[in-house]
Scaffold this motif. Structure first.
Motif, short mmCIF file in Angstrom:
data_model
loop_
_atom_site.label_atom_id
_atom_site.label_comp_id
_atom_site.label_asym_id
_atom_site.label_seq_id
_atom_site.Cartn_x
_atom_site.Cartn_y
_atom_site.Cartn_z
N VAL A 32 0.84 -1.21 0.00
CA VAL A 32 0.00 0.00 0.00
C VAL A 32 0.87 1.26 0.00
CG1 VAL A 32 -1.56 1.37 1.43
CG2 VAL A 32 -2.04 -1.04 1.02
N LEU A 33 1.87 1.29 0.85
CA LEU A 33 2.72 2.48 0.95
C LEU A 33 3.57 2.65 -0.31
CD1 LEU A 33 3.84 2.17 4.67
CD2 LEU A 33 2.00 3.56 3.72
N ALA A 34 4.10 1.56 -0.83
CA ALA A 34 4.93 1.65 -2.04
C ALA A 34 4.13 2.14 -3.23
CB ALA A 34 5.56 0.30 -2.34
N ALA A 35 2.87 1.73 -3.32
CA ALA A 35 2.02 2.12 -4.45
C ALA A 35 1.73 3.62 -4.46
CB ALA A 35 0.71 1.34 -4.42
N GLN A 36 1.92 4.28 -3.32
CA GLN A 36 1.62 5.71 -3.23
C GLN A 36 2.85 6.61 -3.35
OE1 GLN A 36 -1.52 6.58 -0.10
NE2 GLN A 36 -1.13 4.42 0.31
N GLU A 37 3.98 6.00 -3.60
CA GLU A 37 5.17 6.81 -3.85
C GLU A 37 5.16 7.27 -5.30
OE1 GLU A 37 6.92 8.03 -1.72
OE2 GLU A 37 6.78 6.74 0.04
N PRO A 38 5.74 8.45 -5.59
CA PRO A 38 6.50 9.32 -4.68
C PRO A 38 5.64 10.29 -3.88
CG PRO A 38 6.56 10.24 -6.87
CD PRO A 38 5.76 8.95 -6.98
N HIS A 39 4.31 10.19 -3.97
CA HIS A 39 3.44 11.19 -3.35
C HIS A 39 3.65 11.30 -1.84
CE1 HIS A 39 1.20 11.75 -7.06
NE2 HIS A 39 1.16 10.44 -7.19
N LEU A 40 3.78 10.16 -1.16
CA LEU A 40 3.89 10.19 0.30
C LEU A 40 5.16 10.87 0.79
CD1 LEU A 40 2.59 6.66 1.37
CD2 LEU A 40 1.33 8.82 1.26
N ALA A 41 6.12 11.02 -0.08
CA ALA A 41 7.39 11.62 0.34
C ALA A 41 7.27 13.12 0.61
CB ALA A 41 8.46 11.37 -0.72
N SER A 42 6.25 13.78 0.07
CA SER A 42 6.19 15.25 0.21
C SER A 42 4.76 15.76 0.12
CB SER A 42 7.06 15.92 -0.87
OG SER A 42 6.62 15.50 -2.16
N LEU A 43 3.96 15.45 1.12
CA LEU A 43 2.59 15.95 1.18
C LEU A 43 2.55 17.27 1.95
CD1 LEU A 43 0.62 12.64 1.85
CD2 LEU A 43 0.86 13.88 -0.31
N ASP A 44 3.32 18.25 1.47
CA ASP A 44 3.46 19.51 2.21
C ASP A 44 2.98 20.72 1.41
OD1 ASP A 44 5.44 19.47 0.32
OD2 ASP A 44 7.10 19.73 1.73
N ALA A 53 -1.30 3.85 10.85
CA ALA A 53 -0.50 4.93 11.42
C ALA A 53 0.62 5.34 10.47
CB ALA A 53 0.08 4.51 12.77
N ARG A 54 1.26 4.37 9.85
CA ARG A 54 2.31 4.68 8.87
C ARG A 54 1.74 5.39 7.66
NH1 ARG A 54 5.60 -0.50 7.35
NH2 ARG A 54 6.63 1.07 6.05
N TRP A 55 0.52 5.06 7.28
CA TRP A 55 -0.14 5.69 6.14
C TRP A 55 -0.50 7.14 6.47
CZ3 TRP A 55 -4.68 2.74 3.34
CH2 TRP A 55 -4.99 3.37 2.13
N GLU A 56 -0.94 7.37 7.69
CA GLU A 56 -1.32 8.72 8.11
C GLU A 56 -0.11 9.65 8.26
OE1 GLU A 56 -5.24 8.10 10.98
OE2 GLU A 56 -3.26 8.36 11.84
N GLU A 57 1.01 9.10 8.67
CA GLU A 57 2.15 9.91 9.08
C GLU A 57 2.63 10.90 8.02
OE1 GLU A 57 5.01 11.79 11.12
OE2 GLU A 57 3.35 10.59 11.87
N PRO A 58 2.76 10.53 6.75
CA PRO A 58 3.23 11.52 5.76
C PRO A 58 2.30 12.73 5.65
CG PRO A 58 3.45 9.31 4.89
CD PRO A 58 2.65 9.18 6.15
N LEU A 59 0.98 12.50 5.71
CA LEU A 59 0.06 13.63 5.65
C LEU A 59 0.14 14.45 6.92
CD1 LEU A 59 -2.13 15.21 4.20
CD2 LEU A 59 -3.84 13.64 5.19
N ARG A 60 0.21 13.79 8.05
CA ARG A 60 0.33 14.50 9.34
C ARG A 60 1.58 15.40 9.32
NH1 ARG A 60 0.21 10.37 12.14
NH2 ARG A 60 -1.95 10.44 12.84
N ARG A 61 2.68 14.84 8.86
CA ARG A 61 3.94 15.58 8.79
C ARG A 61 3.84 16.74 7.80
NH1 ARG A 61 6.79 11.39 7.92
NH2 ARG A 61 6.92 11.58 5.67
#
Length: 200
Positions: A70-82, A132-140
């Motif tokens: 799940v997490l790999a399929a959402q890269e590179p988006h999860l790396a910078s949700l800022d 929690a790991r899925w939420e963390e990039p957006l939270r950050r």
């Protein structure tokens, strides 16, 4: 159990987990037996029990395996949700993933909750950790936006990230049920509008 020490052993273990994950996705947990997994993985019963104490242990590895997918399929988006643009692109990519999969299968993590959580506390914790790991990039990313004045100071990144993931999960359930990626599109549009309501 201890991790395999050889490349061949690691490959065999990974093949068994991948086979189990595929079968669970196709048939569900109840309809997936260890014999099915052995056949699909082209492994022996002795190999399976070398790496997994029992069926429950293998299913926990399926949860971990699915989380990584799940997490790999959402890269590179999860790396910078800022930024708003990055968040919008990420949400749209989730809809594209469902369209590409013909709206089948649901969420690889969420679909396991109802099947495992009440019977296995360790599996439930693994699904919780995965979310929690899925939420963390957006939270950050939201915390960074708040610090840079892009998000209202009153906004709570923790609550917003959880609300967004909840919308995604609901959208995925409806998408799977109705075989319509448009259901997820509606959910992420609502989630994005909620986030934007906190724009500075």
């Amino acid at each position: 159990m201890a991790a395999p020490r050889t490349v061949r052993g690691r490959a065999t273990r990974e093949r068994i987990v991948a086979a189990a994950a595929a079968l669970v996705r196709e048939r569900g947990v109840t309809a997936t037996s260890l014999d099915d997994v052995i056949d699909r993985a082209h492994a022996s019963k002795s190999q399976l029990y070398l790496y997994f104490d029992d069926r429950a242990a293998l299913l926990r590895e399926v949860v971990a395996h699915n989380t990584e997918l799940v997490l790999a399929a959402q890269e590179p988006h999860l790396a910078s949700l800022d930024s708003w643009k990055a968040i919008r692109a990420w949400l749209d990519s989730l809809v594209d993933l469902q369209a590409g999969g013909r709206a089948r299968g649901g969420c690889p993590i969420g679909s396991l909750v109802g099947q495992l959580a009440e019977a296995d506390a360790q599996a439930r914790q693994l699904t919780s950790d995965g979310f929690a790991r899925w939420e963390e990039p957006l939270r950050r990313g939201l915390a960074s936006m708040r610090e840079r004045g892009k998000l209202a100071r009153s906004a709570d990144p923790d609550r917003l990230a959880t609300a967004t993931l909840a919308a995604i999960q609901g959208g995925l359930v409806l998408t799977q049920s109705r075989r319509d990626p448009g259901q997820l599109a509606i959910a992420v549009d609502a989630a994005y509008a909620h986030l934007r309501s906190y724009a500075a």
